[in-house]
Design an enzyme around this catalytic site. Sequence first.
Site, PDB file in Angstrom:
ATOM      1  N   GLU A 116       0.823  -1.220   0.000  1.00 47.96           N
ATOM      2  CA  GLU A 116       0.000   0.000   0.000  1.00 47.96           C
ATOM      3  C   GLU A 116       0.856   1.268   0.000  1.00 47.96           C
ATOM      4  OE1 GLU A 116      -2.887  -0.598  -0.700  1.00 47.96           O
ATOM      5  OE2 GLU A 116      -3.596  -2.410   0.293  1.00 47.96           O
ATOM      6  N   HIS A 140      -2.975   2.000   8.404  1.00 46.39           N
ATOM      7  CA  HIS A 140      -4.024   1.156   7.819  1.00 46.39           C
ATOM      8  C   HIS A 140      -4.199  -0.078   8.698  1.00 46.39           C
ATOM      9  CE1 HIS A 140      -6.313  -1.325   5.121  1.00 46.39           C
ATOM     10  NE2 HIS A 140      -5.296  -2.116   4.817  1.00 46.39           N
ATOM     11  N   HIS A 142      -7.030  -3.519   9.796  1.00 46.50           N
ATOM     12  CA  HIS A 142      -8.196  -4.344   9.459  1.00 46.50           C
ATOM     13  C   HIS A 142      -9.065  -4.452  10.708  1.00 46.50           C
ATOM     14  CE1 HIS A 142      -5.903  -6.476   5.922  1.00 46.50           C
ATOM     15  NE2 HIS A 142      -6.045  -5.177   5.745  1.00 46.50           N
ATOM     16  N   GLU A 170     -18.179  11.256  22.112  1.00 42.50           N
ATOM     17  CA  GLU A 170     -16.917  11.948  21.819  1.00 42.50           C
ATOM     18  C   GLU A 170     -16.578  11.948  20.328  1.00 42.50           C
ATOM     19  OE1 GLU A 170     -14.202  12.743  24.627  1.00 42.50           O
ATOM     20  OE2 GLU A 170     -16.175  13.199  25.444  1.00 42.50           O
ATOM     21  N   HIS A 211     -12.787  -4.205   3.824  1.00 41.76           N
ATOM     22  CA  HIS A 211     -11.331  -4.342   3.919  1.00 41.76           C
ATOM     23  C   HIS A 211     -10.769  -3.735   5.212  1.00 41.76           C
ATOM     24  CE1 HIS A 211      -7.191  -4.045   1.722  1.00 41.76           C
ATOM     25  NE2 HIS A 211      -7.036  -4.015   3.026  1.00 41.76           N
TER      26      HIS A 211
HETATM   27  P1  13P Z   1       1.156  -5.537   3.051  1.00 41.68           P
HETATM   28  O1  13P Z   1       1.621  -6.772   3.796  1.00 41.68           O
HETATM   29  O2  13P Z   1       1.730  -5.473   1.650  1.00 41.68           O
HETATM   30  O3  13P Z   1       1.405  -4.284   3.848  1.00 41.68           O
HETATM   31  O4  13P Z   1      -0.405  -5.680   2.822  1.00 41.68           O
HETATM   32  C1  13P Z   1      -1.275  -5.787   3.914  1.00 41.68           C
HETATM   33  C2  13P Z   1      -2.583  -5.144   3.669  1.00 41.68           C
HETATM   34  O5  13P Z   1      -3.311  -4.909   4.604  1.00 41.68           O
HETATM   35  C3  13P Z   1      -2.966  -4.773   2.284  1.00 41.68           C
HETATM   36  O6  13P Z   1      -4.078  -3.932   2.258  1.00 41.68           O
HETATM   37 ZN    ZN Z   2      -5.280  -4.123   4.115  1.00 39.78          ZN
END
Ligand code: 13P
Ligand code: ZN
Length: 272
Positions: A116, A140, A142, A170, A211
């Site tokens: 990313e 980023h 998940h 909040e 995602h």
């Molecule tokens: P990477 O291991 O390449 O960082 O990918 C993980 C991910 O969450 C892709 O969206």
């Molecule tokens: Zn991801």
Amino acid sequence: MTMLDFSFMQGFIRLVGDGFAKGWHERNGGNLSYRLKEDDVHAVAPFLHDKGVYQTIGAAVPDLAGECFLVTGSGKFMRNVPLEPAATLALITLDSAGENYRIVWGLEQGGRPTSELPTHLMNHEIKKRQTGGAHRVIYHAHTPNLIAMTFVLPLTDRDFTRALWEMATECPVVFPQGVGVLPWMVPGGDAIALATGRLMEQYHVVVWAHHGLFCSGADFDETFGLMDTVEKSAEIFVKVHAMGGKKQSITCDNFRDLARAFKVKLPDRFLD
Ligand code: 13P
Ligand code: ZN
């Protein structure tokens, strides 16, 4: 003194460990990047090598030319980052055009920066301009409850902003701009990077449907705190829906009162 003694390095590693403990980083899921301050760049210079060859970023970020970033490695398990930072993280520098990067530290057993990287660097370029250089962290994760919401709610900025604001008092104070929402897209390329960047012009939080989540902030505490606040609100949303849905909630007038009391501006388009 080693590379691991720098406070930006410790803050970076702590955030990844905390994110794993929260359940946001299965396997290699998620990634993190930090734009080094000029002082850090000078301080780390003795620890860097020049063996790295320039590789294309897959995006042009001319306003970041010559800058230095600490990033997670692609495919590296986030759980292992605190144990093996030199094998799982990379320090990269960008060329004078902002089109290529090279590794100057880390990924000791091989590898490349997160897939990313285009999204991270485009977001850094936008946030550097928009915040006068204040924002340095792009994260980023998940986050499971937020991901669950993307299977239920219409995928609009308004639906997600209102739902998240309503679930925790909040929230409008922590992210008064609201959140941007992208439909499902193929991860890892410049198309999702461009689409995320367009939303980062308006928000510090961008939802990737089915995602995860991208957050931007000035430092590790602020950025982790933002991710944590959004995901906790999403968790309450999931619980409320599991209990049969809302019977009452925070009203638009409540939000207006909150905005006045906490001196934040909430966009009118999110308040009917
Ligand atoms: P990477 O291991 O390449 O960082 O990918 C993980 C991910 O969450 C892709 O969206
Ligand atoms: Zn991801």
